[in-house]
Write an enzyme that holds these catalytic residues in place. Structure first.
Site, PDB file in Angstrom:
ATOM      1  N   TYR A 155     -29.042 -22.231  -9.018  1.00 19.67           N
ATOM      2  CA  TYR A 155     -30.162 -21.538  -9.673  1.00 19.67           C
ATOM      3  C   TYR A 155     -30.202 -21.844 -11.170  1.00 19.67           C
ATOM      4  O   TYR A 155     -30.975 -21.257 -11.911  1.00 19.67           O
ATOM      5  CB  TYR A 155     -30.034 -20.022  -9.476  1.00 19.67           C
ATOM      6  CG  TYR A 155     -30.325 -19.596  -8.070  1.00 19.67           C
ATOM      7  CD1 TYR A 155     -29.420 -19.882  -7.051  1.00 19.67           C
ATOM      8  CD2 TYR A 155     -31.495 -18.925  -7.736  1.00 19.67           C
ATOM      9  CE1 TYR A 155     -29.679 -19.515  -5.743  1.00 19.67           C
ATOM     10  CE2 TYR A 155     -31.759 -18.556  -6.432  1.00 19.67           C
ATOM     11  CZ  TYR A 155     -30.843 -18.849  -5.442  1.00 19.67           C
ATOM     12  OH  TYR A 155     -31.097 -18.485  -4.151  1.00 19.67           O
ATOM     13  N   LYS A 227     -17.714 -21.633  -0.100  1.00 26.17           N
ATOM     14  CA  LYS A 227     -17.746 -22.875   0.681  1.00 26.17           C
ATOM     15  C   LYS A 227     -16.794 -23.864   0.008  1.00 26.17           C
ATOM     16  O   LYS A 227     -17.123 -25.015  -0.267  1.00 26.17           O
ATOM     17  CB  LYS A 227     -19.205 -23.373   0.705  1.00 26.17           C
ATOM     18  CG  LYS A 227     -19.510 -24.440   1.706  1.00 26.17           C
ATOM     19  CD  LYS A 227     -19.550 -23.968   3.130  1.00 26.17           C
ATOM     20  CE  LYS A 227     -19.666 -25.184   4.031  1.00 26.17           C
ATOM     21  NZ  LYS A 227     -19.255 -24.973   5.405  1.00 26.17           N
ATOM     22  N   ASP A 293     -19.950 -20.256   6.338  1.00 24.09           N
ATOM     23  CA  ASP A 293     -20.509 -20.357   7.695  1.00 24.09           C
ATOM     24  C   ASP A 293     -19.789 -19.393   8.643  1.00 24.09           C
ATOM     25  O   ASP A 293     -20.421 -18.736   9.479  1.00 24.09           O
ATOM     26  CB  ASP A 293     -20.481 -21.802   8.222  1.00 24.09           C
ATOM     27  CG  ASP A 293     -19.208 -22.539   7.850  1.00 24.09           C
ATOM     28  OD1 ASP A 293     -18.855 -22.530   6.669  1.00 24.09           O
ATOM     29  OD2 ASP A 293     -18.554 -23.086   8.750  1.00 24.09           O
ATOM     30  N   ASP A 317     -27.728 -15.194  -1.614  1.00 24.01           N
ATOM     31  CA  ASP A 317     -29.160 -15.129  -1.312  1.00 24.01           C
ATOM     32  C   ASP A 317     -29.351 -15.124   0.205  1.00 24.01           C
ATOM     33  O   ASP A 317     -30.019 -14.247   0.771  1.00 24.01           O
ATOM     34  CB  ASP A 317     -29.829 -16.367  -1.941  1.00 24.01           C
ATOM     35  CG  ASP A 317     -31.344 -16.284  -1.895  1.00 24.01           C
ATOM     36  OD1 ASP A 317     -31.871 -15.240  -1.467  1.00 24.01           O
ATOM     37  OD2 ASP A 317     -32.009 -17.258  -2.279  1.00 24.01           O
TER      38      ASP A 317
END
Ligand code: NAI
Length: 430
Positions: A155, A227, A293, A317
């Site tokens: 972002y 991640k 995930d 998000d």
């Protein structure tokens, strides 16, 4: 002529604490599209709750400020400087949905507000309300708060279009300085590029805020979602900095799975669970981590295992909306953007402007009402906040619902935005 003797009272932030007068001025952006309708309903519910709780000894002076489509029409600017300075000056504010201008290099107004005021935490509590249709068998097991980092990650707004001069010169620069790394980009000519900054300071401050929140709210576990298996120096670093600050600053109040693993030769699910139970029993917050995930799977299958998720901007998000959907609450989920170091906070409806139902008295005001409820808790007016929850829970249990929800609930009573607000007020006082 009657002289205006009203003296404005202002919330301040002193020595790490909000100081809240009895009649604070709070700026509000009602918003575009359904904004006015959901704001009017919210204002009615909040004023009613405050009045019932404090019998005139406290009340909020709402100050409408401009942003979005309305601001553009009136001032030619989407986000006037005055609005930003009002949010700084009054410390706590609230907003409805805003039209995001498309194209022309104009930033999303929500992102602009978060960045300009450095509101580094996006706080999203997710819970189920009895009576809300949900896609899972046990939505009541979901009671999870998400701390999403709000100022970093992809972002950053540093993005170069494929084939642009910027993209080509960036590729050239990379080639000059990192000839080996540049080979990892498969198609160098037609490639869009974005920058993902994740800093030590940015990671530490959100994890610290989340641990302080967990301690205050008696949360048992905190899970860092990342991640890091793929992006070692951004997502992976977020994780390590998160564990570092937890162990260094909150050593006696938390126990991390990293600490435990250091003492083990073998790691395993069963051992970790036993360790988690032991930590919680001894009154400590158990801090562990999970790859993004897997987090999506686990919160769906075992939501009761999670209290608080802390994560980077993009993960947060996705996770916030997925979790809200899990409890059927995507249209009623509340949110807040907070800087815990300056106290500045903006509470917000999480849905958009819903142009197709604007002006039809059909919008569900619950997201903004619940955001206002979070705001009341933030300023320490729990009595009024509890009344709102009580009124809302009863109204939903009675199946008195706006069309977005009533269409899925058998034998429900379909009500408009205004009527829903009246029902919530009535259910508070009965
Ligand atoms: P949206 O959230 O406005 O609408 C998606 C769907 O949900 C529509 O079917 C809408 O009718 C329904 N819906 C949304 N809120 C509702 C409510 N309170 N009660 C009943 N139904 C509701 O998202 P969309 O269509 O993608 O965006 C429309 C505009 O809103 C765009 O300009 C977008 O940029 C802006 N937006 C602003 C946000 C904000 O200010 N926080 C967040 C999301 C979108």
């Amino acid at each position: 002529m009657i002289k205006n003797t009203f003296q404005e009272q202002i919330i301040t932030y002193q020595q790490g604490k909000l100081v809240v007068p009895d009649f604070p001025t709070i700026p509000v952006i009602p918003g575009d599209g359904i904004g006015d309708e959901v704001w009017n309903a919210t204002e009615k519910v909040v004023n009613f709750a405050v009045n019932v709780a404090y019998k005139g000894k406290k009340s909020i002076q709402w100050k409408k400020v401009l942003a979005g489509g309305k601001a553009f029409q009136e001032t030619g600017t989407w986000l006037p400087d005055e609005t930003l300075s009002d949010f700084r000056h009054y410390v706590v504010g609230i907003k409805g949905p805003l039209t995001t201008p498309v194209g022309g290099g104009i930033r999303s107004l929500n992102v602009a507000l978060r960045k300009d005021l450095d509101l580094y935490v996006c706080l999203r509590p997710v819970r189920w309300f009895n009576g809300i249709p949900a896609p899972v068998h046990h939505p009541e097991n979901v009671n999870i708060t998400i701390f999403r980092e709000n100022t970093e990650d992809v972002y950053s707004g540093i993005e170069f279009a494929a084939g642009s001069t910027e993209a080509l010169s960036f590729i050239e620069l990379l080639g000059q300085h990192f000839p080996k790394e540049i080979q990892k980009i498969r198609f160098k000519e037609d490639v869009g590029l974005a920058i993902k900054p994740i800093s030590k300071h940015g990671s530490e401050r959100i994890v610290q805020a989340a641990i302080e929140y967990a301690l205050k709210e008696n949360k048992k576990t905190l899970t860092l979602v990342h991640k890091g298996n793929i992006m070692k120096f951004t997502e992976g670093a977020f994780l390590q900095w998160g564990y570092d600050i937890a162990e260094q600053k909150f050593g006696s109040e938390v126990y991390t799975s990293r600490q435990w693993q250091r003492t083990q030769n073998s790691s395993g699910e069963d051992f970790a669970n036993a360790e988690k139970v032991k930590a919680i029993k001894s009154g400590k917050i158990w801090i562990n981590d999970i790859i993004t995930d897997a987090a999506f799977q686990q919160v769906l299958l075992y939501p009761q295992e999670f209290d608080l998720l802390v994560t980077t901007n993009l993960n947060g998000d996705y996770l916030s909306d997925a979790l809200a959907a899990q409890v059927g609450g995507i249209g009623i989920a509340p949110g807040a953007n907070i800087n815990y170091q300056t106290g500045i906070a903006i509470f917000e409806a999480t849905h958009g402007t819903a142009p197709s139902i604007a002006g039809k008295n059909m919008a569900n005001p619950s997201s903004l009402i619940l955001s206002a409820e979070m705001m009341l808790r933030y300023i320490g007016w729990e009595g009024a906040a509890n009344l709102i929850i009580h009124g809302l829970e009863r109204s939903i249990a009675e199946k008195k619902l706006t069309p977005d929800l009533s269409q899925f609930v058998e034998q429900s009573i379909r009500v408009g935005t205004n009527e829903f607000a009246d029902i919530v007020c009535k259910n508070m006082s009965d």
